[in-house]
Design an enzyme around this catalytic site. Structure first.
Site, PDB file in Angstrom:
ATOM      1  N   ARG A 124       0.855  -1.241  -0.021  1.00  0.00           N
ATOM      2  CA  ARG A 124       0.022   0.128  -0.191  1.00  0.00           C
ATOM      3  C   ARG A 124       0.909   1.259   0.135  1.00  0.00           C
ATOM      4  NH1 ARG A 124       2.489   2.126   3.082  1.00  0.00           N
ATOM      5  NH2 ARG A 124       2.695   1.961   5.713  1.00  0.00           N
TER       6      ARG A 124
ATOM      7  N   GLU B 182      -0.665   9.907   8.643  1.00  0.00           N
ATOM      8  CA  GLU B 182       0.687   9.177   9.275  1.00  0.00           C
ATOM      9  C   GLU B 182       0.702   9.141  10.479  1.00  0.00           C
ATOM     10  OE1 GLU B 182       1.670   6.614   7.305  1.00  0.00           O
ATOM     11  OE2 GLU B 182       2.281   8.085   5.696  1.00  0.00           O
ATOM     12  N   HIS B 183       0.904   8.063  10.991  1.00  0.00           N
ATOM     13  CA  HIS B 183       1.116   7.812  12.512  1.00  0.00           C
ATOM     14  C   HIS B 183      -0.092   8.199  13.544  1.00  0.00           C
ATOM     15  CE1 HIS B 183       5.215   6.239  12.780  1.00  0.00           C
ATOM     16  NE2 HIS B 183       5.196   7.201  11.953  1.00  0.00           N
TER      17      HIS B 183
ATOM     18  N   ASP C 113      -2.962   5.971  12.989  1.00  0.00           N
ATOM     19  CA  ASP C 113      -3.902   4.712  13.021  1.00  0.00           C
ATOM     20  C   ASP C 113      -3.884   4.405  14.724  1.00  0.00           C
ATOM     21  OD1 ASP C 113      -1.206   3.740  12.829  1.00  0.00           O
ATOM     22  OD2 ASP C 113      -1.832   2.108  11.615  1.00  0.00           O
TER      23      ASP C 113
ATOM     24  N   GLY D 284      11.098  -3.293   3.220  1.00  0.00           N
ATOM     25  CA  GLY D 284      11.705  -2.232   4.039  1.00  0.00           C
ATOM     26  C   GLY D 284      11.757  -0.847   3.251  1.00  0.00           C
TER      27      GLY D 284
ATOM     28  N   GLY E 268       8.925   1.046   3.296  1.00  0.00           N
ATOM     29  CA  GLY E 268       7.504   1.753   3.807  1.00  0.00           C
ATOM     30  C   GLY E 268       6.109   1.334   2.897  1.00  0.00           C
TER      31      GLY E 268
ATOM     32  N   SER F  38       5.486  -4.098   2.926  1.00  0.00           N
ATOM     33  CA  SER F  38       5.897  -5.371   2.510  1.00  0.00           C
ATOM     34  C   SER F  38       5.313  -6.529   3.527  1.00  0.00           C
ATOM     35  CB  SER F  38       7.249  -5.575   2.377  1.00  0.00           C
ATOM     36  OG  SER F  38       8.031  -4.850   3.201  1.00  0.00           O
TER      37      SER F  38
ATOM     38  N   ASP G 174      -2.206  -1.032   7.453  1.00  0.00           N
ATOM     39  CA  ASP G 174      -1.410  -1.605   6.513  1.00  0.00           C
ATOM     40  C   ASP G 174      -2.235  -2.968   6.324  1.00  0.00           C
ATOM     41  OD1 ASP G 174       0.248   0.312   7.294  1.00  0.00           O
ATOM     42  OD2 ASP G 174       1.644  -0.876   7.783  1.00  0.00           O
TER      43      ASP G 174
ATOM     44  N   TYR H 180       9.665   3.335  16.474  1.00  0.00           N
ATOM     45  CA  TYR H 180       8.226   3.276  16.291  1.00  0.00           C
ATOM     46  C   TYR H 180       7.431   3.204  17.493  1.00  0.00           C
ATOM     47  CZ  TYR H 180       3.771   1.808  14.357  1.00  0.00           C
ATOM     48  OH  TYR H 180       2.376   1.782  13.963  1.00  0.00           O
TER      49      TYR H 180
HETATM   50  C1  GLA Z   1       3.576   1.490   9.853  1.00  0.00           C
HETATM   51  C2  GLA Z   1       2.875   0.845  10.651  1.00  0.00           C
HETATM   52  C3  GLA Z   1       1.225   1.394  10.472  1.00  0.00           C
HETATM   53  C4  GLA Z   1       1.010   2.849  10.733  1.00  0.00           C
HETATM   54  C5  GLA Z   1       2.370   3.593   9.696  1.00  0.00           C
HETATM   55  C6  GLA Z   1       2.482   5.187  10.250  1.00  0.00           C
HETATM   56  O1  GLA Z   1       3.245   1.351   8.516  1.00  0.00           O
HETATM   57  O2  GLA Z   1       2.326  -0.461  10.242  1.00  0.00           O
HETATM   58  O3  GLA Z   1       0.105   0.894  11.425  1.00  0.00           O
HETATM   59  O4  GLA Z   1       1.290   3.211  12.022  1.00  0.00           O
HETATM   60  O5  GLA Z   1       3.706   3.097  10.121  1.00  0.00           O
HETATM   61  O6  GLA Z   1       1.509   5.559   9.702  1.00  0.00           O
END
Ligand code: GLA
Length: 391
Positions: A31, A37-38, A40, A128, A130, A133, A178, A228
């Site tokens: 995806r 972003e960040h 969820d 890896g 982003g 995968s 994801d 993370y």
């Molecule tokens: C990674 C995590 C997701 C999300 C993103 C940031 O992809 O797997 O759950 O938190 O980072 O948006």
């Protein structure tokens, strides 16, 4: 390669490795997150789309009905074995086979019996990078097990099972984005997901005049490294100071009032999340109205907040965004931002379709000049979610 060609290719690789053809083939997409972003794991909104890059798994029953799973992958040299006659355990941290192993464990935990099988895995989702995968591998495994067992999981349950695999077997406390998009993607649509209620809304993205250009910095990102998890903990701490259960309920005013009761770093993390949730619903509305310049501005604002407040960008991601911004709408770029967890990986740019070729050349050259690294660029239309190619 089309998805069906990819299925045939993986079946051929299976036959080369095991001496006979596979019985089942399943696939799940990676995806790209357009914005959100960040958010969820803070129960906010996200707006991802599935891409035309897939993890494919071909499989057949194990010889003589042996209760063991053999996992081979074109992307990893080492084959891995799982003994189904014993309680499942994660492999050492960082082992690729933890993703499928965690999904097997999830099926067994739900009382769904599994027989032994041999599998061959192949992925066109950059590892890896982003682009999820790991979720693609989890969801492809779950889809394969659905084909094998004849038990179809509800989409939400399937996505949550895969998320658990990532938490418990890969050790990354990821959110739900994801796995949800890899399960629920729809062709020509983005998915607006409310990560609190888990309600989804498909947002059409089929205007032929615009495209989403993915630019891989080719700097690998590593979410298992702890940054993370640290961000997630900082958000939880900020919510606690505000007296709420998650930052979804926070407002900019309440945060400002609590500023002197929290560390500066917590304040900035929360500021990002509050702003990003708002930008995501605004962007969804702007996309519904085809207001592309507005979407582009929201993407830049998202990037700068991820860089300055959330501190998950890196020099190479910033370099791509500055190159894109320098080109501007006259050159065909509406907006650009880092996508996914950060610390490397990809950016996503909203561009004019007729400028894609020229932009690909220009961004590659400028990025190489600035960083000495070769980028990889591709355009993808929003793709469908996981599917069984052979049952
Ligand atoms: C990674 C995590 C997701 C999300 C993103 C940031 O992809 O797997 O759950 O938190 O980072 O948006």
């Amino acid at each position: 390669m089309t998805l069906s060609e990819l299925g045939h290719f993986t079946a051929d690789q299976f036959a080369k490795a095991y001496g006979h053809g596979p019985r089942w083939i399943a696939a799940a997409p990676g995806r790209v997150n357009v914005i959100g972003e960040h958010t969820d794991y803070n129960e906010g909104f996200v707006l991802p789309m599935a891409i035309e890059r897939y993890t494919v798994i071909a499989a057949a029953p194990a010889a003589a009905g042996a209760p063991r799973v053999q996992l081979r992958s074109l992307e990893n040299d080492e084959a891995k074995m799982i003994d189904l006659s014993k309680p499942l355990q994660p492999f050492a941290r960082g082992t690729w086979a933890n993703y499928p192993a965690g999904v097997l464990a999830g099926f067994l935990a739900r009382g769904i019996p599994l027989n032994g099988f041999d599998a061959m895995i192949h992925s066109t989702v950059p590892l890896g990078g982003g682009l999820s995968s790991s979720a693609a591998l989890e969801v492809a495994t779950a889809t394969l097990l659905e084909a094998m067992t004849g038990r179809t999981l509800e989409p939400v349950e399937k996505a949550l099972l895969c998320q658990q695999a990532e938490h418990q077997y890969a050790g990354v406390p990821c959110g739900i984005m994801d796995q949800f998009i890899s399960v629920m993607g729809r062709q020509d649509h983005l998915l607006l997901l409310d990560c609190r209620s888990r309600q989804t809304e498909l947002v059409p993205m089929s205007d032929p005049s615009v495209a989403l250009l993915v630019i891989n910095t080719n700097v690998k990102h590593e979410l298992g490294s702890g940054e993370y998890a640290k961000r997630r903990a900082q958000c939880e701490a900020a919510a606690k100071v505000l007296g709420i259960s998650s930052l979804r309920d926070a407002t900019a005013v309440a945060l400002q009032q609590a500023k002197n009761r929290m560390e500066d770093v917590m304040f900035r993390r929360a500021r990002h999340v509050i702003g990003e949730i708002e930008r995501t619903t605004q962007a969804a509305q702007a996309i519904r109205n085809s207001h592309w310049p507005e979407v582009g501005q929201l993407m830049y604002a998202s990037h700068y907040s991820l860089r300055d407040n959330y501190e998950v960008s890196c020099t190479e991601l910033d370099a791509v965004v500055e190159i894109a911004r320098g080109i501007g709408p006259q050159g065909g770029v509406y907006g650009c931002r880092m996508t996914g967890g950060g610390f490397g990986g990809c950016t996503v740019a909203l561009v004019k379709t007729d400028a894609v070729d020229a932009l690909t050349r220009k961004i590659s050259e400028d990025y190489q000049r600035k960083t000495g690294i070769e980028a990889s660029l591709f355009v993808s239309r929003p793709a469908a979610g996981a599917t069984i190619l052979r049952a």
